[in-house]
Scaffold this motif. Structure first.
Motif, PDB file in Angstrom:
ATOM      1  N   VAL A 113       0.847  -1.199   0.000  1.00  0.00           N
ATOM      2  CA  VAL A 113       0.000   0.000   0.000  1.00  0.00           C
ATOM      3  C   VAL A 113       0.880   1.247   0.000  1.00  0.00           C
ATOM      4  N   ILE A 114       0.591   2.184  -0.893  1.00  0.00           N
ATOM      5  CA  ILE A 114       1.346   3.433  -0.976  1.00  0.00           C
ATOM      6  C   ILE A 114       1.035   4.291   0.242  1.00  0.00           C
ATOM      7  N   ILE A 115       2.080   4.771   0.918  1.00  0.00           N
ATOM      8  CA  ILE A 115       1.928   5.691   2.033  1.00  0.00           C
ATOM      9  C   ILE A 115       2.396   7.063   1.580  1.00  0.00           C
ATOM     10  N   PRO A 116       1.487   8.048   1.448  1.00  0.00           N
ATOM     11  CA  PRO A 116       1.897   9.377   0.999  1.00  0.00           C
ATOM     12  C   PRO A 116       2.968   9.978   1.898  1.00  0.00           C
ATOM     13  N   GLU A 117       3.814  10.843   1.306  1.00  0.00           N
ATOM     14  CA  GLU A 117       4.970  11.369   2.014  1.00  0.00           C
ATOM     15  C   GLU A 117       4.585  12.322   3.134  1.00  0.00           C
ATOM     16  N   SER A 118       5.571  12.545   3.994  1.00  0.00           N
ATOM     17  CA  SER A 118       5.452  13.540   5.048  1.00  0.00           C
ATOM     18  C   SER A 118       5.989  14.870   4.556  1.00  0.00           C
ATOM     19  N   ILE A 119       5.662  15.946   5.261  1.00  0.00           N
ATOM     20  CA  ILE A 119       6.242  17.254   4.976  1.00  0.00           C
ATOM     21  C   ILE A 119       7.659  17.328   5.533  1.00  0.00           C
ATOM     22  N   ILE A 311      -6.875   4.781   1.859  1.00  0.00           N
ATOM     23  CA  ILE A 311      -5.706   5.321   2.561  1.00  0.00           C
ATOM     24  C   ILE A 311      -5.992   6.745   3.005  1.00  0.00           C
ATOM     25  N   GLY A 312      -5.570   7.081   4.197  1.00  0.00           N
ATOM     26  CA  GLY A 312      -5.666   8.455   4.691  1.00  0.00           C
ATOM     27  C   GLY A 312      -4.364   8.861   5.351  1.00  0.00           C
ATOM     28  N   ARG A 313      -3.997  10.126   5.223  1.00  0.00           N
ATOM     29  CA  ARG A 313      -2.765  10.632   5.815  1.00  0.00           C
ATOM     30  C   ARG A 313      -2.908  12.109   6.160  1.00  0.00           C
ATOM     31  N   ALA A 344      -6.824   8.536  -0.410  1.00  0.00           N
ATOM     32  CA  ALA A 344      -6.491   7.823  -1.642  1.00  0.00           C
ATOM     33  C   ALA A 344      -7.188   6.480  -1.679  1.00  0.00           C
ATOM     34  N   PHE A 345      -7.339   5.964  -2.894  1.00  0.00           N
ATOM     35  CA  PHE A 345      -7.878   4.627  -3.121  1.00  0.00           C
ATOM     36  C   PHE A 345      -6.979   3.931  -4.132  1.00  0.00           C
ATOM     37  N   GLN A 346      -6.517   2.731  -3.782  1.00  0.00           N
ATOM     38  CA  GLN A 346      -5.542   2.003  -4.596  1.00  0.00           C
ATOM     39  C   GLN A 346      -6.009   0.576  -4.811  1.00  0.00           C
ATOM     40  N   VAL A 347      -5.925   0.108  -6.055  1.00  0.00           N
ATOM     41  CA  VAL A 347      -6.245  -1.285  -6.395  1.00  0.00           C
ATOM     42  C   VAL A 347      -5.115  -1.841  -7.239  1.00  0.00           C
ATOM     43  N   ASP A 348      -4.609  -3.002  -6.848  1.00  0.00           N
ATOM     44  CA  ASP A 348      -3.617  -3.726  -7.637  1.00  0.00           C
ATOM     45  C   ASP A 348      -4.093  -5.161  -7.791  1.00  0.00           C
ATOM     46  N   SER A 349      -3.891  -5.742  -8.988  1.00  0.00           N
ATOM     47  CA  SER A 349      -4.401  -7.090  -9.246  1.00  0.00           C
ATOM     48  C   SER A 349      -3.439  -7.857 -10.142  1.00  0.00           C
ATOM     49  N   ALA A 350      -3.572  -9.173 -10.092  1.00  0.00           N
ATOM     50  CA  ALA A 350      -2.786 -10.062 -10.942  1.00  0.00           C
ATOM     51  C   ALA A 350      -3.676 -11.202 -11.413  1.00  0.00           C
ATOM     52  N   TYR A 351      -3.517 -11.588 -12.674  1.00  0.00           N
ATOM     53  CA  TYR A 351      -4.288 -12.699 -13.246  1.00  0.00           C
ATOM     54  C   TYR A 351      -3.335 -13.572 -14.055  1.00  0.00           C
ATOM     55  N   LYS A 352      -3.208 -14.831 -13.661  1.00  0.00           N
ATOM     56  CA  LYS A 352      -2.335 -15.770 -14.374  1.00  0.00           C
ATOM     57  C   LYS A 352      -3.110 -16.318 -15.558  1.00  0.00           C
ATOM     58  N   LEU A 353      -2.885 -15.700 -16.703  1.00  0.00           N
ATOM     59  CA  LEU A 353      -3.637 -16.042 -17.900  1.00  0.00           C
ATOM     60  C   LEU A 353      -3.268 -17.435 -18.415  1.00  0.00           C
ATOM     61  N   LEU A 363      -5.249   0.646 -10.381  1.00  0.00           N
ATOM     62  CA  LEU A 363      -5.748   2.015 -10.415  1.00  0.00           C
ATOM     63  C   LEU A 363      -5.326   2.733  -9.143  1.00  0.00           C
ATOM     64  N   LEU A 364      -5.158   4.045  -9.234  1.00  0.00           N
ATOM     65  CA  LEU A 364      -4.872   4.874  -8.075  1.00  0.00           C
ATOM     66  C   LEU A 364      -5.585   6.205  -8.232  1.00  0.00           C
ATOM     67  N   PHE A 365      -6.291   6.589  -7.187  1.00  0.00           N
ATOM     68  CA  PHE A 365      -6.856   7.945  -7.111  1.00  0.00           C
ATOM     69  C   PHE A 365      -6.382   8.564  -5.799  1.00  0.00           C
ATOM     70  N   GLU A 366      -5.899   9.795  -5.878  1.00  0.00           N
ATOM     71  CA  GLU A 366      -5.395  10.468  -4.680  1.00  0.00           C
ATOM     72  C   GLU A 366      -5.865  11.914  -4.667  1.00  0.00           C
ATOM     73  N   HIS A 367      -6.416  12.323  -3.534  1.00  0.00           N
ATOM     74  CA  HIS A 367      -6.877  13.703  -3.344  1.00  0.00           C
ATOM     75  C   HIS A 367      -6.048  14.328  -2.227  1.00  0.00           C
ATOM     76  N   ASP A 368      -5.395  15.444  -2.526  1.00  0.00           N
ATOM     77  CA  ASP A 368      -4.550  16.145  -1.557  1.00  0.00           C
ATOM     78  C   ASP A 368      -5.069  17.556  -1.333  1.00  0.00           C
ATOM     79  N   ARG A 369      -5.035  17.966  -0.071  1.00  0.00           N
ATOM     80  CA  ARG A 369      -5.371  19.337   0.292  1.00  0.00           C
ATOM     81  C   ARG A 369      -4.258  19.876   1.174  1.00  0.00           C
TER      82      ARG A 369
END
Length: 732
Positions: A113-119, A311-313, A344-353, A363-369
């Protein structure tokens, strides 16, 4: 820090997931599985989580918990000191490190899981006590990795599958005291791990002087981490991960300096009745906090696996100046407060075809304020002037008005950014010995600028046998400047004051775009492993960062073009209880033409850099580390261990002053250095007691990390002098 409402939301979300999936689950509470089955399922889900992410073709260096415990300092040291033992990593001030001469281009991931950076730019965001395994992934990264591409710090946390509690106390030189506790446990299908520690030290930030004891440099830090997971069934698990740090620092004082200002008539300026100020008496302080939480759902059934995470930070930084001292030294004193909130919302997947193809997508969506407020105290002046016949001199400040009193200039701003990312890649086993991992990712960054890019990636790995692995790859990168650090200023507010800039251009930062090539090999010969890796990078709008002003807050800016290349040599040996490693890296990093946040620089420097490639301030030609450890397994010394480690650097950059008095920015380098550390310890059988003694900087080498000159360098700093530390822990 996560608010009570945020924690309540996480709890409700987790119970909602439980309600949705627990009823049909094989391991529902009404039909609890035996502990052995829980452990097997947990391990299978862990393996599935690992299979979702891939570092195929990238350069990966891993340390597990055992290797960390063998290092001098073990998990009592900041996590950045552990990362410095990895190839291609160089040391900087304020606890910073650089991977392959990238400035702050590191992305942290915990259990995928991606952890957004600190200041914050010093202190540790994460404690090594939570680490079961830590990897540095760099080079030509697969399409799964983006936005921060200098290096991926991939952490797998400890879990509660093995019950136990460990309490410890560690301390010694520089007034260091560090008690800590770790708790792990499980009940049925639920397991947990938590750690917490407090640290006090008289050396919170690197000393600005070369002497043994720093002046006004105390720190008090709290760090807490928690992880809990629940197996919903044979194919599903939810997990809640969170942490919080609170760090208070005194800013260290230089010695022997006296500050004072004069007005337009040449008379001393008085502030609170003082016309001069001794640097030893400055009282500048900084407080920074960081809190994060992630709720994840892992599913693995047959050929398909995915992990979805919310995810929240929240990160804050507050700088409190010494108003009298800074006004007399610098003509300005600024209180600064920054806060950045991320969801943020993060999805990662794998499929053994098939046996030949494994698809991965995400997919990743991240909202920063981000909000920022400052209150700048300055003196009014007689007015700024500009001479058009000398354009490289910029605007010149006027003199302080006679009998002028400081004026206060408040400023506040809030900005928002959204990031959208998606990737798709295929791991194609063309032959049993040749694998091609290819794909692409799309990133759009909608913030101070709206920018986007489609980035192709391709890596090949060839394993012809006899312990040889060869890899080569290409990656196109898109890396926005760190949003939490982006600053905006009302320049007109400070015109005709002692804070007036020499340059009045202020273009918004750009995203860095880069072509990256990497190739190397690894050869295993018995207990030896030898690796060689080389890379070449060509950047547009190369992102760099600097400290501009008294608050220790970095501000990003761009070079129009950048060029970086280097090579890394690694060697590892392991046999029985003996382990040894060594690595050496060569790098050359340059940029030209600063094209954003220009007001932070002198006009003469901008004019020179516009027509010359200069070294980046954090370029270090040679960086390396080495270490060895031995653990006695049998005999009278069973349970004992000894270890040693070393860090070397050829010196970061500084300004070069020519005979005519002109300056070449970053034209020189500081002297090289090598520091050695030693450790000895013993675990007393089944008693649970463990003791250790660590010696840092064994030969008390005095070395300078920064001398206060260079592009974006705000203050000098020296490495820590020799320190002796003792630790004792008890496991139950």
């Amino acid at each position: 820090m996560l608010s009570r409402q945020a924690l309540r939301t996480c709890f409700l979300a987790s119970t909602g997931l439980y309600a949705a999936f627990a009823a049909p689950a094989a391991f529902a509470e009404s039909d609890a599985a035996p502990p052995s089955e829980i452990v097997v399922t947990a391990q299978r889900l862990n393996d599935a989580r690992e299979s979702i992410k891939t570092s195929l073709g990238a350069s990966t260096y891993t340390l597990d918990q055992k290797a960390i415990q063998n290092l001098p300092g073990a998990d009592n040291q900041p996590i950045q000191d552990i990362i410095l033992q990895m190839p291609g990593v160089s040391q900087d001030q304020f606890g910073q490190f650089h991977v392959r001469d990238e400035h702050n281009g590191v992305q942290y991931r915990i259990n995928g899981v991606i952890i957004p950076e600190s200041i914050a730019v010093f202190g540790q965001m994460l404690s090594p006590r939570l680490v079961d395994k830590i990897s540095l992934v760099t080079g030509t990264l697969p399409a799964q990795y983006g936005l921060r591409t200098g290096g991926i710090i991939d952490i797998t946390t400890k879990s509660g599958l093995k019950d136990g509690t460990t309490v410890s106390v560690y301390g010694g030189s520089q007034g260091t005291i560090e008690p800590s506790v770790q708790i792990a446990g499980s009940s049925g299908a639920t397991s947990w791990f938590a750690s917490g520690d407090y640290k006090h030290s008289d050396l919170g930030i690197e000393n600005v002087n070369g002497n043994r004891s720093a002046i006004h440099d105390q720190t008090d830090q709290f760090n807490g981490f928690g992880y809990i997971d629940h197996i919903l069934g044979a194919n599903d698990r939810i997990a809640l991960t969170g942490g919080y740090t609170n760090q208070a620092y005194q800013i260290p004082n230089p010695t022997g300096l006296v500050g004072g200002q004069t007005d337009a008539n040449g008379n001393p300026v008085s502030v609170n009745g003082q016309t001069s100020f001794n640097s030893e008496n400055l009282n500048e302080r900084q407080l920074q906090t960081f809190g994060f939480g992630a709720l994840s759902w892992l599913h693995a059934a047959g050929p398909f696996s995915f992990q979805a995470s919310a995810i929240g930070r929240v990160a804050t930084l507050t700088y409190r100046p010494d108003y009298t001292g800074e006004l007399l030294f610098n003509g300005e004193a600024q209180y600064a407060n920054k806060k950045d909130t991320t969801f943020a919302f993060q999805v990662d997947s794998a499929y053994k075809l098939s046996e030949q193809h494994t698809l991965r997508a995400g997919l990743l969506f991240e909202h920063d304020r981000s909000t920022s407020s400052t209150n700048t105290n300055v003196f009014p002046t007689t007015g700024d002037t500009f001479d058009p016949t000398q354009p490289d001199q910029g605007w010149q400040q006027g003199a302080i008005l006679a009998n002028a009193q400081p004026i206060s200039l408040p400023f506040a701003i809030g900005v928002t950014q959204r990031t959208y990312s998606a990737y798709l890649q295929d791991e194609w086993h063309i032959t049993p010995h040749f694998v091609l991992n290819y794909g692409a990712r799309f990133d759009e960054n909608d913030g101070p600028r709206n920018e986007r890019q489609l980035s192709p990636r391709a890596n090949m790995v060839w394993t012809p046998g006899h312990g040889l692995t060869v890899h080569a790859g290409y990656a196109r990168y898109f890396s926005p400047a760190p949003f939490e650090l982006i600053a905006d200023s009302n320049l007109a507010q400070v015109y005709n004051t002692t804070a007036s800039p020499n340059v009045r251009t202020n273009n918004t930062t750009y995203a860095q775009r880069e072509n990256y090539w990497d190739a190397g090999f690894e050869q295993k010969i018995g207990d030896f492993t030898l690796g060689l890796d080389g890379y070449l990078r060509r950047s547009t709008h190369l992102v760099d960062e600097g400290q501009f002003g008294a608050p220790i807050i970095l501000t990003p800016f761009n070079y129009a073009r950048g060029r970086i290349f280097g090579t890394e040599l690694t060697l590892n040996y392991s046999h029985g209880g003996f382990n040894a490693y060594g690595n050496i890296a060569y790098a050359k990093a340059q940029g030209t033409d600063i094209v954003s946040n220009e007001y932070n620089f002198a006009a003469a420097d901008l004019a020179y850099i516009a027509n010359h490639y200069i070294y980046l301030d954090h370029n270090q030609t040679w960086s390396g580390s080495a270490g060895a450890s031995y653990n006695w397994r049998d005999g009278a010394l069973a349970g004992s261990r000894v270890s040693a480690s070393a860090i070397l650097g050829s010196g970061l950059r500084s300004d070069l002053v020519l005979a005519d008095g002109s300056t070449v920015p970053n034209g020189a380098s500081l002297p090289s250095y090598v520091t050695f550390n030693l450790s000895a310890g013993h675990k007393f059988g089944d008693s649970g007691f463990d003791v250790r003694v660590d010696v840092q900087n064994l030969f008390d080498h005095v070395y300078e990390i920064r001398d206060g000159t260079g592009v974006g360098v705000g203050a000098p700093s020296f490495g820590a002098r020799r320190g002796i530390f003792v630790g004792i822990s008890k496991s139950f």
